[in-house]
Structures are given as structure tokens and as C-alpha cells.
Design a protein around this motif. Structure first.
Motif, PDB file in Angstrom:
ATOM      1  N   ARG A 180      36.015  -9.664  39.940  1.00  0.00           N
ATOM      2  CA  ARG A 180      34.932  -8.675  39.941  1.00  0.00           C
ATOM      3  C   ARG A 180      35.296  -7.467  40.810  1.00  0.00           C
ATOM      4  NH1 ARG A 180      31.476 -11.876  41.365  1.00  0.00           N
ATOM      5  NH2 ARG A 180      30.772 -12.488  39.299  1.00  0.00           N
ATOM      6  N   LYS A 181      35.952  -7.712  41.932  1.00  0.00           N
ATOM      7  CA  LYS A 181      36.353  -6.624  42.837  1.00  0.00           C
ATOM      8  C   LYS A 181      37.283  -5.637  42.132  1.00  0.00           C
ATOM      9  CE  LYS A 181      38.804  -5.892  47.210  1.00  0.00           C
ATOM     10  NZ  LYS A 181      39.482  -6.561  48.349  1.00  0.00           N
ATOM     11  N   HIS A 182      38.141  -6.153  41.265  1.00  0.00           N
ATOM     12  CA  HIS A 182      39.098  -5.296  40.552  1.00  0.00           C
ATOM     13  C   HIS A 182      38.569  -4.832  39.197  1.00  0.00           C
ATOM     14  CE1 HIS A 182      42.657  -5.596  43.185  1.00  0.00           C
ATOM     15  NE2 HIS A 182      42.135  -6.761  43.530  1.00  0.00           N
ATOM     16  N   LYS A 183      37.269  -5.099  38.933  1.00  0.00           N
ATOM     17  CA  LYS A 183      36.636  -4.680  37.683  1.00  0.00           C
ATOM     18  C   LYS A 183      37.433  -5.164  36.477  1.00  0.00           C
ATOM     19  CE  LYS A 183      34.579  -0.609  39.877  1.00  0.00           C
ATOM     20  NZ  LYS A 183      34.453   0.868  39.857  1.00  0.00           N
ATOM     21  N   ALA A 184      37.747  -6.450  36.503  1.00  0.00           N
ATOM     22  CA  ALA A 184      38.611  -7.035  35.476  1.00  0.00           C
ATOM     23  C   ALA A 184      37.923  -7.097  34.121  1.00  0.00           C
ATOM     24  CB  ALA A 184      39.048  -8.430  35.904  1.00  0.00           C
ATOM     25  N   ASP A 185      38.727  -6.971  33.085  1.00  0.00           N
ATOM     26  CA  ASP A 185      38.249  -7.162  31.716  1.00  0.00           C
ATOM     27  C   ASP A 185      38.421  -8.605  31.273  1.00  0.00           C
ATOM     28  OD1 ASP A 185      37.711  -4.276  30.860  1.00  0.00           O
ATOM     29  OD2 ASP A 185      39.775  -4.147  31.600  1.00  0.00           O
ATOM     30  N   LEU A 186      39.234  -9.365  32.007  1.00  0.00           N
ATOM     31  CA  LEU A 186      39.503 -10.750  31.648  1.00  0.00           C
ATOM     32  C   LEU A 186      40.062 -11.488  32.856  1.00  0.00           C
ATOM     33  CD1 LEU A 186      39.904 -13.023  29.496  1.00  0.00           C
ATOM     34  CD2 LEU A 186      42.171 -12.040  29.062  1.00  0.00           C
ATOM     35  N   LEU A 187      39.665 -12.763  33.011  1.00  0.00           N
ATOM     36  CA  LEU A 187      40.230 -13.655  34.028  1.00  0.00           C
ATOM     37  C   LEU A 187      40.881 -14.834  33.318  1.00  0.00           C
ATOM     38  CD1 LEU A 187      40.612 -14.865  36.895  1.00  0.00           C
ATOM     39  CD2 LEU A 187      38.302 -15.799  36.695  1.00  0.00           C
ATOM     40  N   ILE A 188      42.158 -15.072  33.607  1.00  0.00           N
ATOM     41  CA  ILE A 188      42.882 -16.209  33.050  1.00  0.00           C
ATOM     42  C   ILE A 188      43.321 -17.094  34.207  1.00  0.00           C
ATOM     43  CG2 ILE A 188      44.835 -16.983  31.663  1.00  0.00           C
ATOM     44  CD1 ILE A 188      44.933 -14.204  30.415  1.00  0.00           C
ATOM     45  N   SER A 189      42.850 -18.334  34.219  1.00  0.00           N
ATOM     46  CA  SER A 189      43.233 -19.285  35.261  1.00  0.00           C
ATOM     47  C   SER A 189      44.246 -20.266  34.678  1.00  0.00           C
ATOM     48  CB  SER A 189      42.003 -20.030  35.784  1.00  0.00           C
ATOM     49  OG  SER A 189      42.323 -20.808  36.917  1.00  0.00           O
ATOM     50  N   ILE A 190      45.396 -20.407  35.354  1.00  0.00           N
ATOM     51  CA  ILE A 190      46.484 -21.245  34.874  1.00  0.00           C
ATOM     52  C   ILE A 190      46.495 -22.558  35.654  1.00  0.00           C
ATOM     53  CG2 ILE A 190      48.967 -21.416  34.459  1.00  0.00           C
ATOM     54  CD1 ILE A 190      47.675 -19.164  32.903  1.00  0.00           C
TER      55      ILE A 190
END
Length: 445
Positions: free
Chosen positions: A223-233
Motif C-alpha cells: 500500500r505504501k508503494h501504491k502497488a497494482d499487484l502483490l505477489i507472495s512467493i
């Protein structure tokens, strides 16, 4: 010859008692000490034989943190301790409060906030005393910037990549001794490299090294980086070695209804204990955040997008590995709880399966995993780019044409009022030859 008189038993015991030096047998001892530096903070962990009884205070000029450990042996050599933290000078002993305990001094390079807490034994660790040192004045992470164009109206697509576990939390451990945290970081780094090489995309890592971040804080980084997507590996594990195959997970609106899903939810709580998530241990109402997030209406779009992307990732992974599940799975996992950011969790295989553990240790297979995930992400954003992104701008300025019989590049260039070179560049063509049925991108002038 004169013989000595025999010594009576009582006299002998008296002599022995005089010769014996009083010894204080401390109950506890330090088995090992580990220092985990991370951006803006450092975690120091004492592994102990028993539950630590401790007190502490801070000193300034110079800055120090002083810890008194009661009923503990002075058995550990701090001179041999590896330390790569920019915040910590060294650890040493000082004069103890009493003969049965020890005093440890942590010399600091600046004034830091400290938080200390004890943790019970959790495999693979014994009793622990955790010291978190935070630099509140550390420079904030650089803001998201546009790399590939100068227009403020067309930004990069920001993808946050989360390498699961880290630091105090090794994640699952394979039968061959492989730590999940090392597999996830390597795959995440490879994926980030592919994303950063793509014009109009930018990768942000939740962790760039071997240190712990609470699962609850990882969505905050996105959220801090205003992400368009989060991928957790991640790399999966189970109680038996038989299960195998990759899978992709999205957030469930309720607790998981599969055995594997429940196992993952339990494993996440276990990871919080391994990592020393004091805020989770102390806050018994930590589920409130998840409940409130799930009620947020913005979650609808996030879940829909996450599910669509998950299907694409599964389609790509099928080409390189066996799938444990052929459709996206759902579980209540903290790393997926961001209400406004589409998020997926990719289980790259079962580290608890000996053959898959070998695959995950193979550099070529890790690269194939990263490439497959990247290909799915690229396809997704090609179809549905964020409105203010460079990719959306390019899509608005392009058209497609399906080649028919008798058509050539020169004919299409004349029809659409563009030059042949522009069409070749937009489609990565090395010659003027086109095939019937071929779909070409036609740039707008």
C-alpha cells in the motif's frame, strides 16, 4: 619407623569441606546469539536453555542497551559473534547485579528505540529472548518513480513481490535441510529482475535480504508503494512427504474448507511465532483487522482481479511443473488481506516432498518459475492495464489487424497511414513477410 594414626571419617569430611570452593550453579545458559539487520532496524536473538528472566535499561553518551539476565551462566563468547548491523557496534559483558546472573551490554551507533520480549520453544528453536532495535530517523524508502517515460500522466505498473518468511522464520524445512525462506527470496529476486527489465513496469521487494517481516505488515508495504499487484512467493509443506505440485491462492471470505488450506493457516500462525511477532502475541483481537478489511467494498474488485490473475498463473505453471490444484485455492492468510490491492500467493511446490525439494534447489527450475509467473502477469496487464499507466496509454494508441489473403505490410501501412518500419517495430518483425491469420499491432501516429 613411626606410623601415622588413621584419620577419622569426621575429620576427613571437615578437611574436604574446607577445600571445596563454593560454586554457584546457574540454571540458564546462552546457546547462541544471532543478529538480523534489516533496513532501518536490527533484531538480536538470544537462544537460551530455559525461559529467560530479564530486565533492561538504556544509557546515553555513548548509547547502550543494558540487559540483566538472572540465574544465567557467563558461557557465550561475544567476540566470535558475526555482526553486519550498521546500528550495533558490539555486544559485551559487564559487571553483573549478582553472582548468579550476567549483564550484557549492546553498544549502539546511535539512539534507538528498543523492544524486548521472550518466546517459548518453537521448532527449530529453543527458548528465545528477542531484542528489536528500531531507528525512527532512518530515511524512508524511495517513492515510486517512473523509469521508462517522462510523462506524469503515464506511470509504471508497480508490482510488489513478497519473498515469504525470512530471518528468524525459516519457513518450512525440507528433508534435505532446505529452508523455504532461501527458495522464496531467490525466486522473488529473479521475478523482480524480469519485471524491472520490462518497459512500463517496476518491482518492489518486501524484503531484499534474510530478515523477518510480520505477515500483517507485508500488505502495508504494498500500500505504501501504491502497488497494482502483490505477489507472495512460498514453498508448500505438509505433514507427509507424498503431496506435490504447485498451487495459487487468493484470500477467502471465510476460513479454508480444505485440509491443505487449514494447514497453511496454521503454518502462518506458526511463522509469526518463529519470527517473534510480538504484536500478534500481545493482541488477542488481531483478527479484527482482517474482519474489517473483508467488509470493505473495495475488496470485491481486488478479489475478482486476484482470481483472474491466479488462473493465468496456473496456466503458465502447468507448462513447467505439476499442479497440486488446477484452480485457484482460497484461505484466510494475512499477507493477502489488503482490501485495495489485488494479491495472490504462489506455492512453488512442496518442499516436504524430496523430489520437489531437489527441483526447488535447481537454479534452472527457479528461473522457470519466475518466467512463468512473469508471463502471466504481463498477459494480465496487457489486457487490463491501470488507467493512468504507460501501458494503458500505449494500448489507447494501438490497434490490431488480422492479416487476410493478399495483404502485405506496405498495403497495411498505406491503409492505416503509418510507415512500414513502425508496424515492424511494434510487432518485433525482422522481415516484411506476414502470414494469413497473423494478428498485428498497428500503432497510432
Amino acid at each position: 619407623m613411626k606410623y601415622l594414626r588413621p584419620i577419622s571419617l569426621s575429620v576427613l569430611l571437615s578437611i574436604l569441606l574446607l577445600l571445596v570452593v563454593p560454586v554457584s550453579f546457574a540454571k540458564n545458559a546462552i546457546d547462541s546469539v544471532r543478529i538480523w539487520p534489516s533496513p532501518g532496524s536490527t533484531r538480536i536473538v538470544f537462544d537460551l536453555e530455559d525461559t529467560p528472566q530479564y530486565s533492561y535499561f538504556s544509557l546515553s553518551n555513548p548509547d547502550r542497551l543494558v540487559i540483566d539476565l538472572a540465574d544465567t551462566k557467563k558461557n557465550f563468547d561475544f567476540a566470535k559473534l558475526a555482526n553486519k548491523s550498521p546500528l550495533v557496534k558490539k555486544l559485551r559483558y559487564s559487571s553483573a547485579k549478582d553472582k548468579s546472573g550476567i549483564r550484557v551490554v549492546i553498544e549502539l551507533n546511535k539512539k534507538l528505540d528498543s523492544n524486548l520480549f521472550a518466546l517459548p520453544p518453537t521448532e527449530p528453536y529453543r527458548n528465545r529472548l528477542v531484542i528489536d532495535l528500531d531507528d525512527k530517523n532512518a530515511p524512508a524508502s524511495a517513492p515510486t518513480v517512473v523509469k521508462h517515460n517522462n510523462s506524469q500522466q503515464s506511470r509504471d505498473i508497480v508490482i510488489v513481490i513478497d519473498a515469504g518468511h525470512g530471518g528468524e522464520d525459516p519457513g518450512s524445512i525440507g528433508r534435505g535441510g532446505t529452508f523455504e525462506k532461501n527458495i522464496t527470496l531467490n525466486v522473488a529476486q529473479r521475478l523482480a529482475k524480469l519485471i524491472d527489465a520490462e518497459p512500463g513496469m517496476k518491482a518492489v521487494m518486501t524484503r531484499s535480504g534474510d530478515y523477518y517481516i510480520s505477515p500483517n505488515k507485508r500488505p502495508d508495504i504494498a500500500r505504501k508503494h501504491k502497488a497494482d499487484l502483490l505477489i507472495s512467493i512460498h514453498a508448500d509443506a505438509f505433514t507427509t512427504p507424498q503431496p506435490r505440485g504447485a498451487s495459487v491462492w487468493v484470500l477467502s471470505m471465510r476460513r479454508a474448507n480444505t485440509e491443505l488450506g487449514r494447514w497453511m493457516e496454521k503454518s502462518e500462525r506458526h511463522s509469526e511465532l518463529l519470527g517473534g511477532a510480538a504484536e500478534v502475541i500481545q493482541d488477542t483481537a488481531s483478527e479484527r483487522y482482517l474482519t474489517q478489511a473483508l467488509l470493505d467494498m473495495s475488496m470485491d474488485h481486488s478479489l475478482t482481479t486476484s482470481y483472474d490473475l491466479s488462473r493465468k498463473v496456473i496456466g503458465k505453471l502447468r507448462g513447467i511443473t505439476r499442479m497440486h490444484k488446477k484452480i485457484p485455492q482460497a484461505a484466510s492468510l494475512a499477507v493477502l488481506t489488503s482490501p485495495d490491492i489485488p494479491s495472490i500467493l504462489v506455492e512453488t511446490g512442496f518442499i516436504s516432498n524430496p523430489s520437489e525439494e531437489k527441483n526447488l534447489n535447481w537454479s534452472k527450475f527457479r528461473q522457470q518459475l519466475a518466467t512463468s509467473i512473469f508471463s502471466a502477469v504481463k498477459t494480465h496487464f496487457s489486457e487490463s492495464p491501470p488507467d493512468d499507466s504507460l501501458w494503458a496509454k500505449q494500448k489507447r494508441h494501438t490497434r490490431t489487424h488480422k492479416v487476410r489473403s493478399g495483404e502485405s505490410l506496405s498495403l497495411l501501412a498505406q491503409r492505416y497511414n503509418v510507415n512500414v518500419g513502425a508496424i515492424k517495430a511494434a510487432n518485433n518483425l525482422r522481415s516484411d513477410v506476414v502470414r494469413i491469420g497473423q494478428v498485428l499491432t498497428i500503432p497510432r501516429t
